[in-house]
Design a protein around this motif. Structure first.
Motif, PDB file in Angstrom:
ATOM      1  N   THR A 185       0.737  -1.269  -0.085  1.00  0.00           N
ATOM      2  CA  THR A 185      -0.010   0.077   0.220  1.00  0.00           C
ATOM      3  C   THR A 185       0.912   1.089  -0.067  1.00  0.00           C
ATOM      4  N   PRO A 186       0.359   2.484  -0.257  1.00  0.00           N
ATOM      5  CA  PRO A 186       1.153   3.494   0.058  1.00  0.00           C
ATOM      6  C   PRO A 186       1.664   3.699   1.416  1.00  0.00           C
ATOM      7  N   ILE A 187       2.611   4.480   1.807  1.00  0.00           N
ATOM      8  CA  ILE A 187       2.937   4.736   3.373  1.00  0.00           C
ATOM      9  C   ILE A 187       2.350   6.039   3.606  1.00  0.00           C
ATOM     10  N   TYR A 188       1.531   5.941   4.616  1.00  0.00           N
ATOM     11  CA  TYR A 188       0.401   7.139   4.784  1.00  0.00           C
ATOM     12  C   TYR A 188       0.928   8.012   5.621  1.00  0.00           C
ATOM     13  N   TYR A 189       0.755   9.380   5.456  1.00  0.00           N
ATOM     14  CA  TYR A 189       1.353  10.372   6.270  1.00  0.00           C
ATOM     15  C   TYR A 189       0.791  10.324   7.649  1.00  0.00           C
TER      16      TYR A 189
ATOM     17  N   ASN B  38      -6.653   3.247  -7.386  1.00  0.00           N
ATOM     18  CA  ASN B  38      -8.108   3.473  -7.001  1.00  0.00           C
ATOM     19  C   ASN B  38      -8.521   4.949  -7.389  1.00  0.00           C
ATOM     20  N   GLY B  39     -10.003   5.159  -7.573  1.00  0.00           N
ATOM     21  CA  GLY B  39     -10.305   6.567  -7.455  1.00  0.00           C
ATOM     22  C   GLY B  39     -10.574   7.087  -6.170  1.00  0.00           C
ATOM     23  N   PHE B  40     -11.262   8.189  -6.144  1.00  0.00           N
ATOM     24  CA  PHE B  40     -11.372   8.791  -4.747  1.00  0.00           C
ATOM     25  C   PHE B  40     -12.734   8.596  -4.231  1.00  0.00           C
ATOM     26  N   LEU B  41     -12.859   8.254  -2.737  1.00  0.00           N
ATOM     27  CA  LEU B  41     -14.094   8.259  -2.342  1.00  0.00           C
ATOM     28  C   LEU B  41     -14.409   9.623  -1.764  1.00  0.00           C
ATOM     29  N   THR B  42     -15.695   9.930  -1.920  1.00  0.00           N
ATOM     30  CA  THR B  42     -16.296  11.110  -1.284  1.00  0.00           C
ATOM     31  C   THR B  42     -17.096  10.447  -0.150  1.00  0.00           C
TER      32      THR B  42
ATOM     33  N   VAL C  99       4.004   3.922   7.594  1.00  0.00           N
ATOM     34  CA  VAL C  99       3.921   5.429   7.450  1.00  0.00           C
ATOM     35  C   VAL C  99       4.957   6.225   6.888  1.00  0.00           C
ATOM     36  N   ASP C 100       4.770   7.311   6.189  1.00  0.00           N
ATOM     37  CA  ASP C 100       5.504   8.226   5.924  1.00  0.00           C
ATOM     38  C   ASP C 100       5.828   9.259   7.056  1.00  0.00           C
ATOM     39  N   GLU C 101       7.095   9.305   7.673  1.00  0.00           N
ATOM     40  CA  GLU C 101       7.330  10.189   8.787  1.00  0.00           C
ATOM     41  C   GLU C 101       8.192  11.248   8.444  1.00  0.00           C
TER      42      GLU C 101
ATOM     43  N   ALA D 126      -0.375  -0.887  -4.854  1.00  0.00           N
ATOM     44  CA  ALA D 126      -1.777  -0.383  -4.774  1.00  0.00           C
ATOM     45  C   ALA D 126      -1.593   0.991  -4.355  1.00  0.00           C
ATOM     46  N   VAL D 127      -2.101   1.941  -5.097  1.00  0.00           N
ATOM     47  CA  VAL D 127      -2.223   3.460  -4.660  1.00  0.00           C
ATOM     48  C   VAL D 127      -3.499   4.173  -5.166  1.00  0.00           C
ATOM     49  N   GLY D 128      -3.595   5.219  -4.581  1.00  0.00           N
ATOM     50  CA  GLY D 128      -4.642   6.139  -4.998  1.00  0.00           C
ATOM     51  C   GLY D 128      -4.375   6.962  -6.333  1.00  0.00           C
ATOM     52  N   LYS D 129      -5.252   7.522  -7.268  1.00  0.00           N
ATOM     53  CA  LYS D 129      -4.911   8.036  -8.307  1.00  0.00           C
ATOM     54  C   LYS D 129      -4.098   9.550  -8.179  1.00  0.00           C
ATOM     55  N   ASP D 130      -4.326   9.997  -6.993  1.00  0.00           N
ATOM     56  CA  ASP D 130      -3.527  11.183  -6.750  1.00  0.00           C
ATOM     57  C   ASP D 130      -2.133  11.012  -6.586  1.00  0.00           C
ATOM     58  N   ILE D 131      -1.631   9.755  -6.479  1.00  0.00           N
ATOM     59  CA  ILE D 131      -0.123   9.638  -6.473  1.00  0.00           C
ATOM     60  C   ILE D 131       0.337   8.642  -7.452  1.00  0.00           C
ATOM     61  N   LEU D 132      -0.610   8.462  -8.415  1.00  0.00           N
ATOM     62  CA  LEU D 132      -0.218   7.464  -9.663  1.00  0.00           C
ATOM     63  C   LEU D 132       1.212   8.072 -10.261  1.00  0.00           C
TER      64      LEU D 132
ATOM     65  N   GLY E 289     -11.078   6.662   3.008  1.00  0.00           N
ATOM     66  CA  GLY E 289     -10.202   6.817   1.824  1.00  0.00           C
ATOM     67  C   GLY E 289      -8.990   5.995   1.859  1.00  0.00           C
ATOM     68  N   THR E 290      -8.164   6.012   3.048  1.00  0.00           N
ATOM     69  CA  THR E 290      -6.758   5.584   3.075  1.00  0.00           C
ATOM     70  C   THR E 290      -7.366   4.002   3.627  1.00  0.00           C
ATOM     71  N   ALA E 291      -8.701   3.798   4.176  1.00  0.00           N
ATOM     72  CA  ALA E 291      -8.971   2.372   4.451  1.00  0.00           C
ATOM     73  C   ALA E 291      -9.185   1.507   3.199  1.00  0.00           C
ATOM     74  N   TYR E 292      -9.904   2.259   2.301  1.00  0.00           N
ATOM     75  CA  TYR E 292     -10.174   1.629   0.992  1.00  0.00           C
ATOM     76  C   TYR E 292      -9.007   1.022   0.344  1.00  0.00           C
ATOM     77  N   THR E 293      -7.842   1.888   0.026  1.00  0.00           N
ATOM     78  CA  THR E 293      -6.674   1.803  -0.425  1.00  0.00           C
ATOM     79  C   THR E 293      -6.296   0.518   0.090  1.00  0.00           C
TER      80      THR E 293
ATOM     81  N   VAL F 186      11.165   4.837  -1.700  1.00  0.00           N
ATOM     82  CA  VAL F 186      12.310   3.703  -1.786  1.00  0.00           C
ATOM     83  C   VAL F 186      11.647   2.714  -0.339  1.00  0.00           C
ATOM     84  N   ASN F 187      10.765   3.191   0.489  1.00  0.00           N
ATOM     85  CA  ASN F 187      10.302   2.124   1.272  1.00  0.00           C
ATOM     86  C   ASN F 187       9.723   0.846   0.957  1.00  0.00           C
ATOM     87  N   TYR F 188       9.680   0.794  -0.378  1.00  0.00           N
ATOM     88  CA  TYR F 188       9.164  -0.553  -0.968  1.00  0.00           C
ATOM     89  C   TYR F 188      10.341  -1.549  -1.169  1.00  0.00           C
TER      90      TYR F 188
HETATM   91  N1  MSP Z   1       2.930   9.634   1.754  1.00  0.00           N
HETATM   92  C1  MSP Z   1       2.233   9.713   0.565  1.00  0.00           C
HETATM   93  C2  MSP Z   1       2.252   8.370  -0.145  1.00  0.00           C
HETATM   94  C3  MSP Z   1       3.825   7.732  -0.258  1.00  0.00           C
HETATM   95  S1  MSP Z   1       3.709   6.311  -0.846  1.00  0.00           S
HETATM   96  C4  MSP Z   1       5.509   5.963  -1.275  1.00  0.00           C
HETATM   97  C5  MSP Z   1       0.781   9.942   0.556  1.00  0.00           C
HETATM   98  N2  MSP Z   1       0.096   9.717   1.885  1.00  0.00           N
HETATM   99  S2  MSP Z   1      -1.250   9.912   2.295  1.00  0.00           S
HETATM  100  O1  MSP Z   1      -1.654   9.757   3.796  1.00  0.00           O
HETATM  101  O2  MSP Z   1      -1.727  11.517   1.559  1.00  0.00           O
HETATM  102  O3  MSP Z   1      -2.220   8.813   1.539  1.00  0.00           O
HETATM  103  C6  MSP Z   1      -2.454   8.919   0.157  1.00  0.00           C
HETATM  104  C7  MSP Z   1      -3.207   7.696  -0.376  1.00  0.00           C
HETATM  105  O4  MSP Z   1      -4.372   7.385   0.428  1.00  0.00           O
HETATM  106  C8  MSP Z   1      -3.902   7.825  -1.595  1.00  0.00           C
HETATM  107  O5  MSP Z   1      -3.025   7.701  -2.495  1.00  0.00           O
HETATM  108  C9  MSP Z   1      -5.135   6.865  -1.729  1.00  0.00           C
HETATM  109  O6  MSP Z   1      -4.508   5.740  -2.024  1.00  0.00           O
HETATM  110  C10 MSP Z   1      -5.366   6.923  -0.322  1.00  0.00           C
HETATM  111  N3  MSP Z   1      -6.553   7.982  -0.207  1.00  0.00           N
HETATM  112  C11 MSP Z   1      -6.272   9.249   0.577  1.00  0.00           C
HETATM  113  N4  MSP Z   1      -7.700  10.063   0.365  1.00  0.00           N
HETATM  114  C12 MSP Z   1      -8.470   8.884  -0.417  1.00  0.00           C
HETATM  115  C13 MSP Z   1      -9.632   9.136  -0.851  1.00  0.00           C
HETATM  116  N5  MSP Z   1     -10.589  10.271  -0.577  1.00  0.00           N
HETATM  117  N6  MSP Z   1     -10.384   8.269  -1.475  1.00  0.00           N
HETATM  118  C14 MSP Z   1      -9.604   7.131  -1.838  1.00  0.00           C
HETATM  119  N7  MSP Z   1      -8.302   7.041  -1.378  1.00  0.00           N
HETATM  120  C15 MSP Z   1      -7.647   8.045  -0.575  1.00  0.00           C
HETATM  121  O7  MSP Z   1       0.214  10.499  -0.177  1.00  0.00           O
END
Ligand code: MSP
Length: 481
Positions: free
Chosen positions: A14-18, A286-290, A54-56, A255-261, A26-30, A235-237
């Motif tokens: 998965t992406p590493i989340y901030y 994946n696309g974005f959830l509202t 996580v992205d720290e 697996a990522v969201g379209k915002d970071i493709l 949204g993050t749960a969906y990915t 590089v975390n991967y």
């Molecule tokens: N830290 C970066 C990713 C680095 S990966 C090497 C980042 N983090 S984030 O916390 O902003 O999480 C991004 C990811 O969370 C998105 O790419 C997506 O996968 C998911 N989403 C965040 N908001 C979302 C929605 N509203 N809907 C669906 N997915 C969403 O970007």
């Protein structure tokens, strides 16, 4: 589906989340999508590495810590615990959790930087640009609305500094050639098209460091600079498995969201080419959830707490809703009204009711192992074939629909046979054998999507010495109002 020859191993990320925010729907969906694919591969007998983390090292980490009055290290420790505990509560089957402040990651980033440097792809230059901390990226003037970042509603900071640059422009043709020979590199296909069009236009070199920052990984041999957070985060991967292992077996799927493709399908492959390392098999976006039609964002404060949802509906119901309702790759909307509707119709009435009807009678009846009627064998095979095909196309909703077709078939059979009225013992055993077998087949198909339900169903039916022993589980999906 993936391009690497894997010898029965599957590495998905998965992406590493901030860490300046907490998990939202949204993050749960990915993460749920990645978990479903990880479980799907494991069910095929593959040995799965599934990483999240996580992205720290982002600059916004420091701001977030200042707001709570914590020292940044204490802040990231606390936030990392929040993320791991959320995924655990949600039953996410990750095998590794990576934090970018960990030593193993810092070492890998240093090594990686050295490789890009040795390839002549890093050079020092002056950069002036508008930096949006929300994005952790520079923005173009024309992307702003009234001088503000349209997504974060904040004014980007005008930054003029000496930075290291990565020669991304040198990789335009190499990337296009790679895309040409790897037709499935990005899925869904329309997203790949967007990536190709973007790269075809022109690639500019990209600033890969920031000056005089106290937080982040220092540039090797230049302590006045820290590595740009994305150059570090991607590089975390590799950090998860180590460079040597990556050389033999890179990630099969990010697996990522379209915002970071773009970061994953353009910058990351170019970095890997520069470092002389193999590329991942596939990037899926994946696309974005509202939520109720409005955008989810930490700053806007309408984020739905997935832990609250799973506490009320259960993990499997939330997974079911998201995977069934949102076509993968497209934007989707989460509303609790829709969630309830699906829950009551498909889970409480559908699967839950069918299971209860069959197992209540089966529990009181002696059912020997027997032979399936043809129509049951055909229905089961059709379900399995469709699920396999749809999973290959990332059509999770269609895969689930195929399982529900089988459930509906079973339900209709229960009605037609009026199983509660059958007096003849042999006839009842034959009918129940069909139904129990169908339920078992359904439960096997549910493993990646609804693991807790699949486990409960599997535990309810035991084969022993030629007969079937059934112990009905409690109500799987109590109706909600
Ligand atoms: N830290 C970066 C990713 C680095 S990966 C090497 C980042 N983090 S984030 O916390 O902003 O999480 C991004 C990811 O969370 C998105 O790419 C997506 O996968 C998911 N989403 C965040 N908001 C979302 C929605 N509203 N809907 C669906 N997915 C969403 O970007």
């Amino acid at each position: 589906m993936d391009n690497n020859d894997n010898h029965g191993e599957f590495y998905i990320t998965t992406p590493i989340y901030y860490v300046n925010g907490v998990p939202h729907i949204g993050t749960a969906y990915t993460t749920i999508v990645a978990d479903t694919l990880a479980r799907w591969r494991a069910a095929q007998g593959e040995s799965v590495v599934f990483s999240t983390g996580v992205d720290e090292n982002a600059q916004k980490t420091v701001d977030a810590a200042a707001k709570t009055g914590e020292e940044p290290h204490a802040y990231v420790d606390r936030m990392a615990d929040i993320w791991t505990s959320a995924w655990q509560k949600m039953g996410i089957s990750y095998t590794d959790f990576i934090r970018t402040t960990e030593e193993r990651h810092i070492e890998t980033v240093n090594d990686f930087w050295g490789r890009m440097d040795a390839a002549g792809d890093l050079y020092k230059g002056t950069y002036q640009g508008l930096y949006c901390k929300g994005h952790e990226a520079f923005m173009k003037e024309e992307e702003l609305v009234d001088g503000l970042c349209p997504e974060h509603k904040t004014e980007p900071e005008l930054v003029t500094e000496e930075n290291y640059f990565f020669r991304l422009s040198d990789y335009q043709q190499k990337l296009l050639d790679f895309y040409e020979t790897h037709q499935d590199f990005v899925a869904p296909a329309h997203r790949f098209q967007e990536v190709k069009s973007f790269v075809e236009q022109r690639l500019e070199d990209i600033s890969f460091s920031r000056e005089k920052k106290e937080w982040g990984i220092p540039v090797p041999n230049d302590p006045h600079q820290v590595i740009y957070v994305w150059a570090d985060a991607l590089v975390n991967y590799i950090s998860v498995v180590g460079i040597e292992r990556w050389e033999e077996h890179p990630a099969d799927m990010h697996a990522v969201g379209k915002d970071i493709l773009r970061f994953h399908a353009v910058i990351w492959p170019a970095m890997l080419m520069s470092a002389g390392l193999p590329l991942p098999g596939q990037i899926i976006a994946n696309g974005f959830l509202t939520v109720n039609g409005t955008k989810i964002s930490k700053s806007l404060g309408n984020a739905i707490d997935p832990l609250d949802l799973v506490a009320r509906y259960g993990n499997d119901a939330v997974r079911y809703f998201l995977l069934r309702e949102v076509p993968y790759g497209e934007d989707g909307d989460f509303s609790e009204a829709k969630m309830k509707e699906r829950y009551n119709a498909d889970l409480a009435n559908g699967l839950g009711n069918f299971t209860a009807r069959v197992l209540t009678i089966a529990e009181k009846t002696s059912v020997p192992d027997g032979k399936l009627d043809d129509e049951f064998a055909t229905t089961i095979r059709a379900m399995q074939k469709t699920v396999t095909a749809k999973m290959g196309q990332l059509k999770f909703g269609d895969a689930l629909a195929a399982i529900w077709t089988a459930i509906t078939f079973g339900d209709r059979y229960v009605n037609e046979k009026k199983i509660w009225e059958i007096k003849d013992k042999d006839e009842l055993a034959k009918v129940l054998f069909n139904l129990i077998s169908l339920l078992e087949a359904v439960s096997r198909e549910l493993v990646p999507f609804m693991p807790e339900t699949a486990r409960a169903l599997a535990a309810a039916v035991v084969h022993k010495d030629g007969s079937i022993i059934v112990k009905k589980p409690g109500i799987l999906f109590p109706r909600v109002k």
